[in-house]
Every structure is written in structure tokens, then in C-alpha cells.
Design an enzyme around this catalytic site. Sequence first.
Site, short mmCIF file in Angstrom:
data_model
loop_
_atom_site.label_atom_id
_atom_site.label_comp_id
_atom_site.label_asym_id
_atom_site.label_seq_id
_atom_site.Cartn_x
_atom_site.Cartn_y
_atom_site.Cartn_z
N PHE A 171 0.40 -0.97 0.11
CA PHE A 171 -0.20 -0.37 -0.33
C PHE A 171 1.05 1.46 -0.12
O PHE A 171 0.34 2.59 -0.27
CB PHE A 171 -0.73 0.05 1.42
CG PHE A 171 -0.21 0.54 2.19
CD1 PHE A 171 -0.02 1.80 3.26
CD2 PHE A 171 0.28 -0.43 3.40
CE1 PHE A 171 0.49 1.99 3.96
CE2 PHE A 171 1.00 0.31 4.86
CZ PHE A 171 0.69 1.48 4.56
N LYS A 195 -1.83 -6.82 -9.38
CA LYS A 195 -2.38 -6.83 -8.47
C LYS A 195 -2.42 -5.83 -7.34
O LYS A 195 -0.92 -5.95 -5.69
CB LYS A 195 -2.31 -8.32 -7.36
CG LYS A 195 -3.60 -7.89 -6.45
CD LYS A 195 -3.68 -8.69 -5.62
CE LYS A 195 -2.92 -8.29 -3.79
NZ LYS A 195 -4.19 -7.58 -3.67
N GLU A 198 -4.93 -3.57 -2.47
CA GLU A 198 -6.56 -3.31 -2.21
C GLU A 198 -7.10 -2.39 -1.23
O GLU A 198 -8.15 -1.79 -1.49
CB GLU A 198 -6.77 -4.90 -1.51
CG GLU A 198 -6.84 -4.90 0.11
CD GLU A 198 -5.74 -5.99 -0.37
OE1 GLU A 198 -4.48 -6.23 -0.64
OE2 GLU A 198 -5.35 -6.80 1.20
N ARG A 199 -5.71 -1.37 -0.67
CA ARG A 199 -5.71 -0.30 0.46
C ARG A 199 -5.64 0.12 -0.68
O ARG A 199 -6.12 2.41 0.06
CB ARG A 199 -6.03 -0.66 1.22
CG ARG A 199 -4.89 -2.02 2.57
CD ARG A 199 -4.59 -1.73 3.65
NE ARG A 199 -3.12 -2.64 3.35
CZ ARG A 199 -2.83 -2.28 4.70
NH1 ARG A 199 -3.13 -2.28 5.74
NH2 ARG A 199 -1.64 -3.23 5.06
N CYS A 303 9.41 1.77 3.22
CA CYS A 303 10.16 0.74 3.53
C CYS A 303 11.27 1.61 3.54
O CYS A 303 12.48 0.67 4.80
CB CYS A 303 10.36 -0.05 2.53
SG CYS A 303 10.98 -0.07 0.99
P1 NAD Z 1 1.24 -6.36 3.02
O1 NAD Z 1 2.68 -7.48 3.12
O2 NAD Z 1 0.88 -6.69 3.94
O3 NAD Z 1 0.86 -6.45 1.62
C1 NAD Z 1 1.48 -6.29 0.62
C2 NAD Z 1 0.18 -7.65 -0.75
O4 NAD Z 1 0.02 -8.51 -0.11
C3 NAD Z 1 -0.75 -6.73 -0.79
O5 NAD Z 1 -0.99 -6.67 -1.83
C4 NAD Z 1 -1.41 -7.75 0.14
O6 NAD Z 1 -2.98 -7.75 -0.49
C5 NAD Z 1 -0.65 -8.97 -0.07
N1 NAD Z 1 -0.86 -9.70 1.56
C6 NAD Z 1 -1.28 -9.38 2.42
N2 NAD Z 1 -1.52 -10.16 2.79
C7 NAD Z 1 -1.28 -11.44 2.53
C8 NAD Z 1 -1.49 -13.03 2.71
N3 NAD Z 1 -1.75 -13.01 4.63
N4 NAD Z 1 -1.20 -14.05 1.80
C9 NAD Z 1 -1.44 -13.65 1.03
N5 NAD Z 1 -1.26 -12.45 -0.01
C10 NAD Z 1 -1.24 -11.26 1.03
O7 NAD Z 1 2.49 -5.02 2.92
P2 NAD Z 1 1.62 -3.25 2.92
O8 NAD Z 1 1.59 -2.91 4.75
O9 NAD Z 1 0.37 -3.65 1.37
O10 NAD Z 1 2.84 -2.89 3.36
C11 NAD Z 1 3.69 -2.39 3.82
C12 NAD Z 1 4.85 -3.35 3.87
O11 NAD Z 1 5.94 -3.66 3.01
C13 NAD Z 1 6.28 -3.08 5.07
O12 NAD Z 1 6.64 -4.34 6.18
C14 NAD Z 1 7.73 -2.31 4.21
O13 NAD Z 1 8.66 -2.62 4.99
C15 NAD Z 1 6.81 -3.38 3.01
N6 NAD Z 1 8.05 -2.51 2.05
C16 NAD Z 1 8.91 -2.93 1.39
C17 NAD Z 1 9.85 -2.57 0.35
C18 NAD Z 1 11.15 -2.78 0.37
O14 NAD Z 1 11.62 -2.63 -1.41
N7 NAD Z 1 11.97 -3.52 0.99
C19 NAD Z 1 8.63 -1.54 -0.23
C20 NAD Z 1 7.73 -1.24 0.41
C21 NAD Z 1 7.04 -1.43 1.06
#
Ligand code: NAD
Length: 520
Positions: A171, A195, A198-199, A303
Site C-alpha cells: 500500500f 495486483k 487492495e488498500r 520501507c
Molecule cells: P503486506 O505484506 O500487508 O501486503 C502486500 C501485498 O501482499 C498486498 O498486495 C496484499 O494484498 C498481499 N497480502 C497481504 N497479506 C497477505 C497474505 N496473508 N497472503 C497473501 N497475500 C497477502 O504489506 P503492506 O502493509 O501493504 O506494506 C507495508 C510493508 O511493505 C512493510 O513491511 C514495508 O517495509 C514493506 N515494504 C518493503 C519495501 C522494500 O522494498 N523492501 C518497499 C515497500 C514496502
Amino acid sequence: AQLQAATATAAANYPTNHEQIAQPQNTPNFIDNQFRASEATQWIDLHDPATNNLVTRVPQSTDAELKAAVESAQKAFVTWKETSILHRQSIMFKYVALIRENWDRLAASITLEQGKTFADAKGDVLRGLQVAETACGITTQIQGEVLEVAKDMETRSYREPLGVVAAICPFNFPAMIPLWTIPIATVAGNTCIIKPSERDPGATMILAELAEKAGFPPGVINIIHGSAKTVDFILDEPLIKAVSFVGGNKAGEYIYSRASANGKRVQANLGAKNHAAVLPDCNKNHALNAIAGAAFGAAGQRCMALSTLVLVGETKDWAPEIAERAKQLSMNGGFEEGADLGPVISPQAKQRIEELIGSAEKEGATIVLDGRGQKPEKYPNGNWVGPTIIANVTPEMTCYKQEIFGPVLVCLNVPTLDDAIELINKNEYGNGVAIFTTNGPTAAKFQKSIEAGQVGINVPIPVPLPMFSFTGNKKSVAGGGANTFYGKPGLQFYTQQKTVTSLWRSEDATSSRASVNMPT
Ligand code: NAD
């Protein structure tokens, strides 16, 4: 009529204020270059984080829609991969121009759905746009190698597209992260399924509309929605050859394992706990401004947010001075003039962040600046957490061990540079790190011995530009970080190498006996 309504939604200008939208529209899928209203039975309400007003409903795309998206991408791949690289390059040039023209509209969608300030959202778009701009150089980037290995024998290697590739996005960067995939994957001849989170899928929907306008044929870029169910479909669908994931560790480790077990290529960037070591010889004013900006910008939801400060030696009492700078930051609705930070993404995120601040208090740390309970007068219903600084933190504390992902800076004290390096290397995450010093050898030692993907020297958020690659380390990447995003490794990820050795000999063989040994 349903189709037209959906199309109108995706093409609509996003409001540039936080007022309640009179008739929130559903977010459509994007398949075959068409915005198609979903026939979903499950919908995810998306709220403006500054007000918690309903903005749109995001579908859990149905099985038939998910399948249709992949079939569209597979069909498109057959002809897209045969197009000339110059043709794909010319579409990318148009795409770049259109993203630039629609920069404000993209940024407005991000501010409305994700909450970050409009100025910061423009940076989100720009960082993705720069990946697309860099992808315009594909004609030289994708060149292979040729060597005349003998007088009549030549070996050449070149890169071919993989097929259908998918991206599962977080998100926090609704434009930048889809653009880590779309330009590189498509210009190299792949077709893709995106994909979005969803937020906040709005920016991806605008990127899809612009892709169609730029001349991408139907099926080259498809957008599907949903949460875990859509992700599982992507992980298990045999036609999808590669998966790019950016997000948290829980989802990312699962996605990496399941997609890899299904024989797919996976690149996965995960969570972070980015440290900055501050040395007494640093340029203090620069360091304090940089730290406050990097800790609290985007409400800490980057991140590469600088979330952990390691105060070395005599800098041990600097936390209150950072607090003075943090107090000058304006927390407000992202469209408001002069807003420095917006709300966090959801009421659940706010609660989690506040609980982590509470845990620090209970475990004996000092709350130097407390952002709990703060809210801007105009937006009482948003998910607000003000800048928070916690001092005297130790490595056993929960607030140190967990990724907070909010506007919270935790500060630890160590006596020497060696102690700082040891502390940082012991942390299980290894995304980004920074050092503030004016001493060259100190910086060189830190750079050499630190275990993190991105190192900033007097640079608080050292995110590499697209000609380099985003290189994580330790738990911040799955699979040991072998497949990093964008730059040369990004192009390698989306292409398969082929190596051809050819022999063209004018004279015919003189012996009729076959040779069975390896040539020596
Ligand atoms: P998230 O892991 O909750 O969601 C990311 C994606 O995964 C979304 O599209 C979501 O629909 C899907 N998802 C979530 N839970 C799932 C599950 N249980 N099973 C399958 N799919 C699932 O992450 P977020 O809250 O959207 O983003 C924040 C996180 O992303 C933080 O931990 C941040 O550090 C990380 N991030 C890392 C980088 C990097 O380059 N290292 C960059 C941006 C964000």
C-alpha cells in the site's frame, strides 16, 4: 452500462480535497485494455485515511475474472514478444510522456487513498516514472554478448522474455512499486498481471488507462484485485512465470516459498528496521534535519523510513533536539497547504503503532515526544499518530524488535562506532542504513562492515535511482536477495538468457568416424 460506469470511474479526475465523495464508485478490473465492472460477491471498502470516508469498493475479483486476466496476458504474449524492440521502445516513450502529463492526477489518487501529502505523492509518482524513463534505453540495455570462440565458431548470448509475469504490490507506494514492474517487464517483451494493494489501487488504475492510451495492445497489462485469494491464484497459476512481491515479511515469506515451490522466479522485498548511526563529528544541523525528515515523512510508512537512531558517544543527548524539529512538522490532511505528514493507512495501523509506543513505556524507555492522541482540528476522524521519539531503547524491547511502520523514531545509545556496527549487524533486518559523519575513514569503515542493502553516507534515505538496483539484505529480502528490483538485475529477472554456439565450416568432414570425447 455497467462497463461504461466502471470506465468512467477509472478515468475520472480524483478530487483534490478530503470531502465525502457523493457516490463512491466500485473499482473495476482492467482486462484486455478494458475497465470491466467486477461481478464479485466480496468487496473491500476503501476509506480516505484522513477522514475514514468511503472512497471506493475494491472487488475480490472472481475466479473467472482472474482466469480471464491470465488468458488475456498469455494471448497477448504470443504477438507482443514478436514486436520489434523499437516498437516497444516507442510505446514506452509515449507512456513516459503520459505519466508526466497525468502526474498530478496520479498524485491526487495517492493522497486520497493512501494519505501521504500531495507533495510526497508527487515524489512517489516520479520515482516510478524514472523507472519507465530508464526503460526507454532498452535497446542498449538488453544487448547480448558475442564471441568468436574459434575461426569458424561463434557463441552468442541474448535475452528473451519469460511470458506472463505478475506483481503483488504493497500500500505504501501505490505508483512507484507497480512501476518497478510494468516498464521493465513489458519493454522486454513480457505481458503482466498487476495486483495492486487492495488498500489503494487508484494509481494503478490510472497507470492502466495511460498504458492503453500509450499504445500497449490489449492484454499486455492487466489489473486484478483482492487479497490472499488473488495472491494464491497468482502463486499457483502455471501460466505465470515470475512473481514480483513487495510488502511485509508475513506475506512475503509465504509468497516466496509457495511461488518458488511452483517453479516460478520470485523477487521479494520485505520489511525493514532502518538504522542511522550518528557520530559526534557529523554536521549536526544537517544530520538532525535529515533524521527528522526521514523518520516522520510519509508518516514513517516507507520501507526506507529511518526508524532507528543509534546515538554514538557524545551524541547521546540529541533526541530532544530532534524532537524540537519534529514539533515544527505539520500533521494534516495531505491536500492541505504546508502539510508535512498525513495519517497512517488504517485505524488498525494506528492502534498497532500506539500499542508499540505503549510497550516501550512499559518496558522502561523514555517517551521524549508523544504523538498519541494528536489530531488536526479539521480532520477528527482520521488515523492520526503524531511524530513520536522514544529514547533509552535497548535491543530487547518490543519497539526495537518489531517494524513499527509509523511516525516513530526509536533511539539507542552506544559508546563507539564499533558498537554501533555490531548492534546494527545483529538486527535481523537489512534494508537500508545511514551514517552521519564528516570523517572519511569512519564512513569507509562503516560502509565496508555494515550488513544492509542500501547504505547512505550523510544521506538519510539512500534509495538507489533506477540505473542501480534496490538491494536488500538479511530478512529484508526473501531468497537471500538474489533477484533485486530494477536496474540491470531487474532486467535480468524479467528475461531468460539463451546461449547459442554455431559452427559454419565451408569444407566437409574428411573422416567418417564420430568423435565421442570432450574436445581437449
Ligand atoms: P503486506 O505484506 O500487508 O501486503 C502486500 C501485498 O501482499 C498486498 O498486495 C496484499 O494484498 C498481499 N497480502 C497481504 N497479506 C497477505 C497474505 N496473508 N497472503 C497473501 N497475500 C497477502 O504489506 P503492506 O502493509 O501493504 O506494506 C507495508 C510493508 O511493505 C512493510 O513491511 C514495508 O517495509 C514493506 N515494504 C518493503 C519495501 C522494500 O522494498 N523492501 C518497499 C515497500 C514496502
